[in-house]
Design a protein around this motif. Structure first.
Motif, PDB file in Angstrom:
ATOM      1  N   VAL A 268      25.603 -24.132 -58.086  1.00 47.09           N
ATOM      2  CA  VAL A 268      25.676 -25.396 -58.816  1.00 47.09           C
ATOM      3  C   VAL A 268      25.013 -26.507 -58.000  1.00 47.09           C
ATOM      4  O   VAL A 268      25.371 -26.744 -56.841  1.00 47.09           O
ATOM      5  CB  VAL A 268      27.135 -25.768 -59.123  1.00 47.09           C
ATOM      6  N   LEU A 269      24.050 -27.181 -58.630  1.00 48.95           N
ATOM      7  CA  LEU A 269      23.371 -28.298 -57.985  1.00 48.95           C
ATOM      8  C   LEU A 269      23.965 -29.642 -58.381  1.00 48.95           C
ATOM      9  O   LEU A 269      24.004 -30.571 -57.570  1.00 48.95           O
ATOM     10  CB  LEU A 269      21.875 -28.281 -58.338  1.00 48.95           C
ATOM     11  N   PHE A 270      24.411 -29.739 -59.644  1.00 51.10           N
ATOM     12  CA  PHE A 270      24.971 -30.993 -60.144  1.00 51.10           C
ATOM     13  C   PHE A 270      26.176 -30.675 -61.042  1.00 51.10           C
ATOM     14  O   PHE A 270      26.229 -29.624 -61.681  1.00 51.10           O
ATOM     15  CB  PHE A 270      23.944 -31.784 -60.960  1.00 51.10           C
ATOM     16  N   THR A 271      27.118 -31.621 -61.094  1.00 49.59           N
ATOM     17  CA  THR A 271      28.239 -31.559 -62.027  1.00 49.59           C
ATOM     18  C   THR A 271      28.287 -32.869 -62.782  1.00 49.59           C
ATOM     19  O   THR A 271      28.232 -33.946 -62.172  1.00 49.59           O
ATOM     20  CB  THR A 271      29.573 -31.334 -61.295  1.00 49.59           C
ATOM     21  N   ILE A 272      28.385 -32.787 -64.119  1.00 51.21           N
ATOM     22  CA  ILE A 272      28.338 -33.977 -64.963  1.00 51.21           C
ATOM     23  C   ILE A 272      29.576 -34.008 -65.853  1.00 51.21           C
ATOM     24  O   ILE A 272      29.983 -32.981 -66.412  1.00 51.21           O
ATOM     25  CB  ILE A 272      27.064 -33.978 -65.840  1.00 51.21           C
ATOM     26  N   ALA A 273      30.171 -35.200 -65.989  1.00 48.05           N
ATOM     27  CA  ALA A 273      31.247 -35.419 -66.955  1.00 48.05           C
ATOM     28  C   ALA A 273      30.603 -35.798 -68.285  1.00 48.05           C
ATOM     29  O   ALA A 273      30.017 -36.872 -68.408  1.00 48.05           O
ATOM     30  CB  ALA A 273      32.181 -36.529 -66.480  1.00 48.05           C
ATOM     31  N   ARG A 274      30.701 -34.911 -69.257  1.00 48.60           N
ATOM     32  CA  ARG A 274      30.021 -35.130 -70.533  1.00 48.60           C
ATOM     33  C   ARG A 274      30.509 -36.413 -71.195  1.00 48.60           C
ATOM     34  O   ARG A 274      31.703 -36.634 -71.362  1.00 48.60           O
ATOM     35  CB  ARG A 274      30.253 -33.945 -71.468  1.00 48.60           C
ATOM     36  N   ASP A 275      29.537 -37.252 -71.552  1.00 45.40           N
ATOM     37  CA  ASP A 275      29.795 -38.514 -72.272  1.00 45.40           C
ATOM     38  C   ASP A 275      30.779 -39.427 -71.544  1.00 45.40           C
ATOM     39  O   ASP A 275      31.404 -40.292 -72.159  1.00 45.40           O
ATOM     40  CB  ASP A 275      30.312 -38.228 -73.684  1.00 45.40           C
ATOM     41  N   ASN A 276      30.925 -39.239 -70.226  1.00 44.56           N
ATOM     42  CA  ASN A 276      31.813 -40.079 -69.402  1.00 44.56           C
ATOM     43  C   ASN A 276      33.276 -39.990 -69.828  1.00 44.56           C
ATOM     44  O   ASN A 276      34.068 -40.895 -69.536  1.00 44.56           O
ATOM     45  CB  ASN A 276      31.368 -41.548 -69.434  1.00 44.56           C
ATOM     46  N   LEU A 277      33.663 -38.916 -70.515  1.00 42.03           N
ATOM     47  CA  LEU A 277      35.028 -38.785 -71.008  1.00 42.03           C
ATOM     48  C   LEU A 277      35.940 -38.235 -69.906  1.00 42.03           C
ATOM     49  O   LEU A 277      35.721 -37.132 -69.398  1.00 42.03           O
ATOM     50  CB  LEU A 277      35.071 -37.866 -72.233  1.00 42.03           C
ATOM     51  N   VAL A 278      36.940 -39.042 -69.549  1.00 41.53           N
ATOM     52  CA  VAL A 278      37.915 -38.651 -68.536  1.00 41.53           C
ATOM     53  C   VAL A 278      39.301 -38.738 -69.169  1.00 41.53           C
ATOM     54  O   VAL A 278      39.579 -39.655 -69.956  1.00 41.53           O
ATOM     55  CB  VAL A 278      37.827 -39.571 -67.304  1.00 41.53           C
TER      56      VAL A 278
END
Length: 356
Positions: free
Chosen positions: A193-203
């Motif tokens: 894994v090179l990057f981890t993204i929170a989809r649509d900034n949903l937390v």
């Protein structure tokens, strides 16, 4: 005197009969206090804590191995759009292979053109004796073979071009970069894994909830979430856990939160679950009893006979408890004295609990 002596045994007999009737008289029924099962607005709620997590965490890894990372275009905490370039792998090795594949395709196309022309010269000469049938068939086979070779060379070139495109690592979704592990100069490895993204900034908050209160929650319930900074955020129950941890006795509730820059996955937060103050069926806690078979209530029928009814309870507020199943509105539940009565016993009601 004789009449008096004859009357004496009769009086003694009557007195004895009267005393026997007194001893056979049934004792009075036990006296109990009761409370009504009715609709009431219950305040209160409960709190639970947990960690902030992305609703959907997207892990991005290179599809090809062995290529050096040439450029990294984004940093951690960056906002990216779908399709944006995140990193570029060095395609120096592929460029040489692509040039060679293009040259091979050109050679195959030339050979195919030549074979097609030779096959065209014998078109219509079948069974005419000008050229042997064997020679005609050989030219036609050579034409088809050359065409197939062109297809193979083109497929090899397309494969290399596709690989070249995959050397550009792009964001599959829009969102916030939570983690960047890509470093220029390092060789790529498929699955790393090179990057981890929170989809649509949903937390959202992954709150740990006791098993006993899970039945009182429903998706869409309002929740007040307090962050570690002390800031309060309004949320709603999005998802309820399907399992209970057999070691901790806790389940989970996912609390959807608005998009905010200060919501950082991994952070601690506390949730307060508060139902709307709509009236619910409830009774005093003293009317609910427990034994090996679970919770139950002792209800009175119209003739003041006791009947045991299993119940399922919900929220508690003060000395009241929500009744989810079992009794109905208006039922009378035994309070004080209930420990001394059994199923079917007739009781005497001392009075209902004040305010109940």
């Amino acid at each position: 005197m004789t009449h008096k002596l004859m009357a004496l045994p009769l009086l003694l007999s009557l007195a004895a009969c009267g005393g026997h009737e007194e001893t056979r008289k049934e004792p009075p029924p036990p006296t109990v206090s009761v409370a009504r099962v009715d609709l009431r607005a219950l305040d209160g709620g409960f709190t639970a804590s947990g960690r902030l997590i992305p609703r959907e965490e997207v892990a991005i890894a290179p599809e090809l191995s062995g290529y050096r990372i040439a450029h990294v275009q984004v940093e951690e905490d960056a906002q990216v759009r779908a399709g944006q370039v995140l990193a570029v792998l060095d395609d120096a090795l592929l460029r040489a292979q692509i040039a060679q594949a293009r040259a091979q395709l050109t050679q195959q196309q030339v050979a195919s053109d030549k074979a097609r022309m030779e096959a065209g010269r014998v078109a219509g000469l079948d069974n005419m004796g000008v050229v042997s049938q064997e020679a005609i068939d050989q030219r036609r086979i050579a034409d088809r073979s050359a065409q197939a070779s062109v297809g193979v060379a083109r497929a090899q070139l397309d494969d290399l071009l596709t690989r070249q495109q995959r050397l550009t690592v792009r964001a599959p979704v829009a969102g916030r970069v939570l983690q960047r592990s890509a470093r220029p100069g390092e060789p790529s490895a498929s699955g790393t894994v090179l990057f981890t993204i929170a989809r649509d900034n949903l937390v959202e908050l992954d709150a740990e909830v006791p098993e006993a209160v899970m039945g009182t929650l429903a998706t869409g319930d309002p929740v007040k979430v307090v962050l570690a900074s002390g800031i309060s955020v309004d949320g709603r129950v999005r998802l309820l856990g399907a399992r209970v941890n057999n070691q901790t006795g806790l389940s989970t509730a996912r609390i959807a939160l608005p998009v905010r820059q200060d919501l950082r996955p991994g952070g601690f937060a506390q949730a307060r679950f508060v139902k709307a103050k709509a009236p619910v069926l409830s009774a005093p806690e003293g009317a609910v009893h427990y034994d090996a078979d679970g919770a139950y209530m002792q209800l009175l029928d119209g003739r003041d006979h006791v009947h045991r009814v299993a119940v399922r309870t919900g929220r508690r507020a003060g000395d009241m408890v929500e009744i989810l199943s079992g009794p109905r509105r208006g039922d009378r539940a035994v309070m004080g004295g209930g420990a001394f009565v059994l199923e079917g016993d007739r009781v005497r009601v001392a009075g209902e609990k004040a305010g109940a």
